[in-house]
Design a protein around this motif. Structure first.
Motif, short mmCIF file in Angstrom:
data_model
loop_
_atom_site.label_atom_id
_atom_site.label_comp_id
_atom_site.label_asym_id
_atom_site.label_seq_id
_atom_site.Cartn_x
_atom_site.Cartn_y
_atom_site.Cartn_z
N PHE A 201 0.83 -1.20 0.00
CA PHE A 201 0.00 0.00 0.00
C PHE A 201 0.87 1.25 0.00
O PHE A 201 2.09 1.18 0.20
CB PHE A 201 -0.99 0.02 1.18
N TYR A 218 -7.79 8.02 -4.50
CA TYR A 218 -8.64 6.96 -3.95
C TYR A 218 -9.38 6.23 -5.07
O TYR A 218 -9.52 5.01 -5.05
CB TYR A 218 -9.63 7.57 -2.96
N LYS A 219 -9.81 6.98 -6.06
CA LYS A 219 -10.60 6.40 -7.15
C LYS A 219 -9.73 5.65 -8.16
O LYS A 219 -10.13 4.58 -8.66
CB LYS A 219 -11.37 7.51 -7.87
N PRO A 224 -4.00 0.33 -2.43
CA PRO A 224 -4.71 1.00 -1.33
C PRO A 224 -3.89 2.17 -0.81
O PRO A 224 -2.65 2.14 -0.83
CB PRO A 224 -4.85 -0.10 -0.27
N ILE A 226 -3.31 4.71 2.57
CA ILE A 226 -3.50 4.77 4.02
C ILE A 226 -3.20 6.18 4.51
O ILE A 226 -2.15 6.75 4.18
CB ILE A 226 -2.57 3.77 4.75
N CYS A 240 -11.83 10.79 6.62
CA CYS A 240 -10.96 10.00 5.73
C CYS A 240 -11.74 8.98 4.90
O CYS A 240 -11.23 8.50 3.89
CB CYS A 240 -9.89 9.28 6.55
N ALA A 241 -12.93 8.64 5.32
CA ALA A 241 -13.75 7.67 4.57
C ALA A 241 -14.07 8.24 3.19
O ALA A 241 -14.51 9.37 3.06
CB ALA A 241 -15.03 7.38 5.34
N PHE A 244 -9.46 7.60 1.69
CA PHE A 244 -8.41 6.63 1.99
C PHE A 244 -9.05 5.26 2.21
O PHE A 244 -10.19 5.17 2.67
CB PHE A 244 -7.63 7.03 3.25
N HIS A 245 -8.28 4.21 1.93
CA HIS A 245 -8.77 2.85 2.17
C HIS A 245 -8.51 2.41 3.61
O HIS A 245 -9.06 1.41 4.07
CB HIS A 245 -8.09 1.87 1.22
N GLY A 246 -7.66 3.15 4.30
CA GLY A 246 -7.33 2.82 5.67
C GLY A 246 -6.70 3.99 6.38
O GLY A 246 -6.39 5.02 5.77
N MET A 272 -12.93 0.71 6.71
CA MET A 272 -11.53 1.02 6.44
C MET A 272 -10.59 0.07 7.17
O MET A 272 -10.91 -0.44 8.25
CB MET A 272 -11.21 2.46 6.85
N LYS A 273 -9.43 -0.18 6.57
CA LYS A 273 -8.38 -0.94 7.22
C LYS A 273 -7.75 -0.08 8.32
O LYS A 273 -7.76 1.15 8.25
CB LYS A 273 -7.29 -1.35 6.21
#
Length: 341
Positions: A201, A218-219, A224, A226, A240-241, A244-246, A272-273
């Motif tokens: 990532f 993000y798109k 991923p 973070i 962050c949602a 970001f993926h995490g 999210m991670k």
């Protein structure tokens, strides 16, 4: 009831990120005693966040009577009581909160993870960080410290070339931390290349204020992404949602274990991670992080491994795997208490 120990932690190697280089890291150890037990907490004094040991000590000393009056409460209760006074100094809040958790675990005769109802069956590996340097020195650092998972600090004009060269010397997974040095287009382009180089990532590829750019990354990113600098405190999780993926949660930035646990729960609810990271800090701080491991997807807790001489013993990290001591609280014991403030 309160004692403070200050240390200049010497690093094994000069550590360089996009913020600068350093060979020593000042840190504060807070010792909190209730008459029967003593709990230890830590916060590193990170200069580029404007944090000093003296400032942390002053902030905690100012509310010492308040702490004394509430020392027999839970860590969460003490955090809520002291937070209005320490909200401008999350690092001081962190050191106090970790010390209170350690104290509370000892009082309850349990290590923290058991106190929280967690087990140690499946824990993520912790990476080992390779700071920015010449490629030759970065390769040598990997050879000197073989590890199953590396986090590579980047933020140069030749970042992809660095990863390509490092990849020639190991097959283990890389994580890349750009420390906010890229643009959206650079991040998207680099991600496509880095994915084929076994990079897991990208951490904080853009400046923390570039939300429009992060929406694009993000798109379109092949990897991923973070959040680190974009995720400081509890209110940042929801923001962050969708960008970001995490998230990478750091105890010093958010104010300790109490808010970190809430942030982990919220991030998971949002899909999210979750990663918990560290500063260059001793085993006191790292051991506190370790008790969160059963809740995490990723771990970056190599701070004590970067030190030439640790000041405490507790949780150990061997070949990426975490080994817990048979002690209550966070499980730490100070080795050297010669410097007292």
């Amino acid at each position: 009831m309160l004692n403070f120990f200050t240390f200049d932690l010497e690093l094994k190697e000069t550590f360089t990120i996009s913020h600068g280089s350093r060979n020593f890291q000042k840190t504060l150890i807070v010792a909190l005693t209730d008459g029967a037990y003593t709990g230890y907490g830590e916060a590193a004094a990170i200069s580029y966040y404007g944090v000093s040991v003296e400032g942390m000590i002053a902030a905690i000393k100012e509310i010492e009577p308040l702490i004394a009056d509430n020392i027999h409460k839970t860590p969460e209760e003490l955090w809520e009581i002291t937070q209005p006074y320490l909200k401008e100094n999350s690092f001081a809040q962190c050191a106090l909160d970790i010390a209170m958790h350690d104290l509370y675990g000892k009082r309850k005769d349990l290590p923290l993870y058991k106190l929280w109802g967690l087990d140690l069956k499946q824990l993520p590996l912790s990476n080992y960080t390779i700071g920015i340097d010449t490629v030759e020195k970065m390769v040598q650092k990997m050879k000197d410290f073989p590890w199953p998972l590396y986090k590579i600090k980047l933020g140069t004009a030749g970042d992809v070339d660095i990863i390509k060269e490092l990849r020639k010397h190991t097959n283990v997974v890389f994580r890349v931390d750009a420390n906010a040095a890229w643009t959206a287009d650079v991040a998207i382009k680099n991600a496509e290349i880095l994915k084929d180089l076994n990079v897991e990532f990208l951490e904080q590829p853009l400046a923390k204020e570039d939300w429009e750019g992060m929406k694009k990354v993000y798109k379109y990113s092949s990897l991923p992404v973070i959040a680190d600098e974009s995720c400081i405190a509890e209110q940042d999780i929801a923001r962050c949602a969708g960008y970001f993926h995490g998230v990478n949660i750091k105890l010093t930035k958010c104010g300790g274990l109490t808010p970190a646990r809430r942030m982990i729960a919220e991030a998971k609810e949002l899909g999210m991670k979750v990663m918990v990271g560290c500063m260059a800090e001793s085993t006191v701080g790292i051991s506190a992080i370790a008790h969160l491991l059963p809740l995490l997807d990723y771990a970056d807790m190599d701070g004590a491994l970067l030190l030439k001489n640790d000041i405490a013993e507790g949780v150990k990290i061997l070949d990426g795997k975490v080994v817990f001591p048979d002690r209550n609280g966070t499980g730490v014991q100070l080795i050297n208490r010669t410097i007292k403030t």
